[in-house]
Design a protein around this motif. Structure first.
Motif, PDB file in Angstrom:
ATOM      1  N   HIS A 299     -32.299  23.927  11.565  1.00  0.00           N
ATOM      2  CA  HIS A 299     -32.799  23.400  10.296  1.00  0.00           C
ATOM      3  C   HIS A 299     -32.799  21.894  10.381  1.00  0.00           C
ATOM      4  O   HIS A 299     -31.982  21.295  11.060  1.00  0.00           O
ATOM      5  CB  HIS A 299     -31.903  23.862   9.143  1.00  0.00           C
ATOM      6  CG  HIS A 299     -31.740  25.347   9.091  1.00  0.00           C
ATOM      7  ND1 HIS A 299     -32.765  26.197   8.782  1.00  0.00           N
ATOM      8  CD2 HIS A 299     -30.676  26.129   9.353  1.00  0.00           C
ATOM      9  CE1 HIS A 299     -32.336  27.436   8.831  1.00  0.00           C
ATOM     10  NE2 HIS A 299     -31.064  27.430   9.183  1.00  0.00           N
ATOM     11  N   GLY A 300     -33.727  21.279   9.708  1.00  0.00           N
ATOM     12  CA  GLY A 300     -33.815  19.825   9.744  1.00  0.00           C
ATOM     13  C   GLY A 300     -35.242  19.421  10.056  1.00  0.00           C
ATOM     14  O   GLY A 300     -36.162  20.245  10.040  1.00  0.00           O
ATOM     15  N   PRO A 301     -35.444  18.161  10.362  1.00  0.00           N
ATOM     16  CA  PRO A 301     -36.811  17.704  10.627  1.00  0.00           C
ATOM     17  C   PRO A 301     -37.393  18.357  11.884  1.00  0.00           C
ATOM     18  O   PRO A 301     -36.681  18.620  12.840  1.00  0.00           O
ATOM     19  CB  PRO A 301     -36.657  16.194  10.815  1.00  0.00           C
ATOM     20  CG  PRO A 301     -35.229  15.970  11.117  1.00  0.00           C
ATOM     21  CD  PRO A 301     -34.465  17.091  10.494  1.00  0.00           C
TER      22      PRO A 301
ATOM     23  N   VAL B  69     -38.303  14.203  19.998  1.00  0.00           N
ATOM     24  CA  VAL B  69     -38.088  13.284  18.881  1.00  0.00           C
ATOM     25  C   VAL B  69     -38.547  13.962  17.601  1.00  0.00           C
ATOM     26  O   VAL B  69     -39.357  14.888  17.626  1.00  0.00           O
ATOM     27  CB  VAL B  69     -38.859  11.953  19.073  1.00  0.00           C
ATOM     28  CG1 VAL B  69     -38.344  11.191  20.257  1.00  0.00           C
ATOM     29  CG2 VAL B  69     -40.335  12.190  19.212  1.00  0.00           C
ATOM     30  N   SER B  70     -38.035  13.485  16.458  1.00  0.00           N
ATOM     31  CA  SER B  70     -38.465  14.070  15.194  1.00  0.00           C
ATOM     32  C   SER B  70     -39.929  13.698  14.957  1.00  0.00           C
ATOM     33  O   SER B  70     -40.397  12.643  15.384  1.00  0.00           O
ATOM     34  CB  SER B  70     -37.591  13.586  14.037  1.00  0.00           C
ATOM     35  OG  SER B  70     -38.001  12.336  13.586  1.00  0.00           O
ATOM     36  N   ALA B  71     -40.644  14.579  14.296  1.00  0.00           N
ATOM     37  CA  ALA B  71     -42.063  14.344  14.047  1.00  0.00           C
ATOM     38  C   ALA B  71     -42.262  13.079  13.212  1.00  0.00           C
ATOM     39  O   ALA B  71     -43.239  12.358  13.392  1.00  0.00           O
ATOM     40  CB  ALA B  71     -42.679  15.544  13.343  1.00  0.00           C
ATOM     41  N   LEU B  72     -41.303  12.792  12.327  1.00  0.00           N
ATOM     42  CA  LEU B  72     -41.407  11.603  11.490  1.00  0.00           C
ATOM     43  C   LEU B  72     -41.155  10.325  12.295  1.00  0.00           C
ATOM     44  O   LEU B  72     -41.667   9.270  11.958  1.00  0.00           O
ATOM     45  CB  LEU B  72     -40.399  11.688  10.339  1.00  0.00           C
ATOM     46  CG  LEU B  72     -40.574  12.887   9.402  1.00  0.00           C
ATOM     47  CD1 LEU B  72     -39.434  12.946   8.403  1.00  0.00           C
ATOM     48  CD2 LEU B  72     -41.906  12.806   8.694  1.00  0.00           C
ATOM     49  N   GLY B  73     -40.389  10.402  13.363  1.00  0.00           N
ATOM     50  CA  GLY B  73     -40.045   9.226  14.151  1.00  0.00           C
ATOM     51  C   GLY B  73     -40.874   9.044  15.408  1.00  0.00           C
ATOM     52  O   GLY B  73     -40.557   8.204  16.242  1.00  0.00           O
ATOM     53  N   LEU B  74     -41.943   9.819  15.555  1.00  0.00           N
ATOM     54  CA  LEU B  74     -42.752   9.753  16.774  1.00  0.00           C
ATOM     55  C   LEU B  74     -43.432   8.389  16.932  1.00  0.00           C
ATOM     56  O   LEU B  74     -43.450   7.834  18.026  1.00  0.00           O
ATOM     57  CB  LEU B  74     -43.790  10.870  16.796  1.00  0.00           C
ATOM     58  CG  LEU B  74     -44.622  10.975  18.067  1.00  0.00           C
ATOM     59  CD1 LEU B  74     -43.718  11.220  19.269  1.00  0.00           C
ATOM     60  CD2 LEU B  74     -45.646  12.089  17.945  1.00  0.00           C
ATOM     61  N   GLU B  75     -43.967   7.833  15.837  1.00  0.00           N
ATOM     62  CA  GLU B  75     -44.619   6.524  15.926  1.00  0.00           C
ATOM     63  C   GLU B  75     -43.635   5.454  16.388  1.00  0.00           C
ATOM     64  O   GLU B  75     -43.963   4.625  17.242  1.00  0.00           O
ATOM     65  CB  GLU B  75     -45.197   6.129  14.569  1.00  0.00           C
ATOM     66  CG  GLU B  75     -46.599   6.625  14.341  1.00  0.00           C
ATOM     67  CD  GLU B  75     -47.166   6.050  13.062  1.00  0.00           C
ATOM     68  OE1 GLU B  75     -47.147   4.807  12.909  1.00  0.00           O
ATOM     69  OE2 GLU B  75     -47.627   6.839  12.227  1.00  0.00           O
ATOM     70  N   LYS B  76     -42.433   5.473  15.839  1.00  0.00           N
ATOM     71  CA  LYS B  76     -41.413   4.496  16.219  1.00  0.00           C
ATOM     72  C   LYS B  76     -41.033   4.664  17.692  1.00  0.00           C
ATOM     73  O   LYS B  76     -40.869   3.690  18.409  1.00  0.00           O
ATOM     74  CB  LYS B  76     -40.182   4.668  15.345  1.00  0.00           C
ATOM     75  CG  LYS B  76     -39.093   3.684  15.639  1.00  0.00           C
ATOM     76  CD  LYS B  76     -37.916   3.883  14.714  1.00  0.00           C
ATOM     77  CE  LYS B  76     -36.805   2.911  15.053  1.00  0.00           C
ATOM     78  NZ  LYS B  76     -35.634   3.123  14.215  1.00  0.00           N
ATOM     79  N   HIS B  77     -40.930   5.923  18.136  1.00  0.00           N
ATOM     80  CA  HIS B  77     -40.596   6.174  19.537  1.00  0.00           C
ATOM     81  C   HIS B  77     -41.692   5.648  20.459  1.00  0.00           C
ATOM     82  O   HIS B  77     -41.400   5.064  21.503  1.00  0.00           O
ATOM     83  CB  HIS B  77     -40.382   7.670  19.781  1.00  0.00           C
ATOM     84  CG  HIS B  77     -40.300   8.010  21.227  1.00  0.00           C
ATOM     85  ND1 HIS B  77     -39.171   7.785  21.972  1.00  0.00           N
ATOM     86  CD2 HIS B  77     -41.218   8.530  22.078  1.00  0.00           C
ATOM     87  CE1 HIS B  77     -39.386   8.164  23.214  1.00  0.00           C
ATOM     88  NE2 HIS B  77     -40.629   8.615  23.308  1.00  0.00           N
TER      89      HIS B  77
ATOM     90  N   ARG C 150     -24.347  22.956  16.378  1.00  0.00           N
ATOM     91  CA  ARG C 150     -25.341  22.503  17.357  1.00  0.00           C
ATOM     92  C   ARG C 150     -25.613  21.020  17.204  1.00  0.00           C
ATOM     93  O   ARG C 150     -25.468  20.456  16.128  1.00  0.00           O
ATOM     94  CB  ARG C 150     -26.644  23.281  17.191  1.00  0.00           C
ATOM     95  CG  ARG C 150     -26.472  24.737  17.557  1.00  0.00           C
ATOM     96  CD  ARG C 150     -27.773  25.414  17.726  1.00  0.00           C
ATOM     97  NE  ARG C 150     -27.556  26.752  18.273  1.00  0.00           N
ATOM     98  CZ  ARG C 150     -28.517  27.605  18.441  1.00  0.00           C
ATOM     99  NH1 ARG C 150     -29.738  27.295  18.125  1.00  0.00           N
ATOM    100  NH2 ARG C 150     -28.251  28.787  18.943  1.00  0.00           N
ATOM    101  N   CYS C 151     -26.058  20.405  18.319  1.00  0.00           N
ATOM    102  CA  CYS C 151     -26.387  18.974  18.308  1.00  0.00           C
ATOM    103  C   CYS C 151     -27.720  18.748  17.588  1.00  0.00           C
ATOM    104  O   CYS C 151     -28.397  19.695  17.214  1.00  0.00           O
ATOM    105  CB  CYS C 151     -26.456  18.456  19.743  1.00  0.00           C
ATOM    106  SG  CYS C 151     -27.806  19.152  20.707  1.00  0.00           S
ATOM    107  N   GLY C 152     -28.106  17.508  17.440  1.00  0.00           N
ATOM    108  CA  GLY C 152     -29.344  17.175  16.741  1.00  0.00           C
ATOM    109  C   GLY C 152     -30.592  17.707  17.423  1.00  0.00           C
ATOM    110  O   GLY C 152     -31.582  18.030  16.771  1.00  0.00           O
TER     111      GLY C 152
END
Length: 92
Positions: free
Chosen positions: A44-46, A58-66, A37-39
């Motif tokens: 499993h994963g963030p 978007v990943s929860a960790l990268g939401l601020e950057k987005h 599967r794609c990202g």
């Protein structure tokens, strides 16, 4: 020639096997070697969350950057900062 190679001699690109109910087809994104599967559709994963402005996953960790570069948020912010903008001016 191996079954995983195309006529041009290159290995065939593997696609995500996640089924999209609304579109009645599989996801067309490419996957990493050894993955199925794609990202966006990995189990499993963030943890992934949807942006409140543009609905991008978007990943929860990268939401601020987005949010710093989100085009929908930038458009809404620019519109409300315009000197002639009055919210709900034509609302009944």
């Amino acid at each position: 020639m191996a079954a995983s190679e195309t006529a041009s001699g290159r290995a065939a690109a593997k696609k995500c096997d996640f089924w999209l109910e609304k579109k009645n087809r599989k996801c067309g994104m490419l996957v990493k070697a050894g993955e199925t599967r794609c990202g966006n559709h990995r189990e499993h994963g963030p943890e992934r969350v949807a942006c409140a402005h543009c609905k991008t996953s978007v990943s929860a960790l990268g939401l601020e950057k987005h949010l710093r570069k989100c085009p929908a948020l930038a458009h809404a912010t620019a519109r409300t900062r315009a000197p002639y903008f009055v919210r709900d001016v034509n609302a009944g």
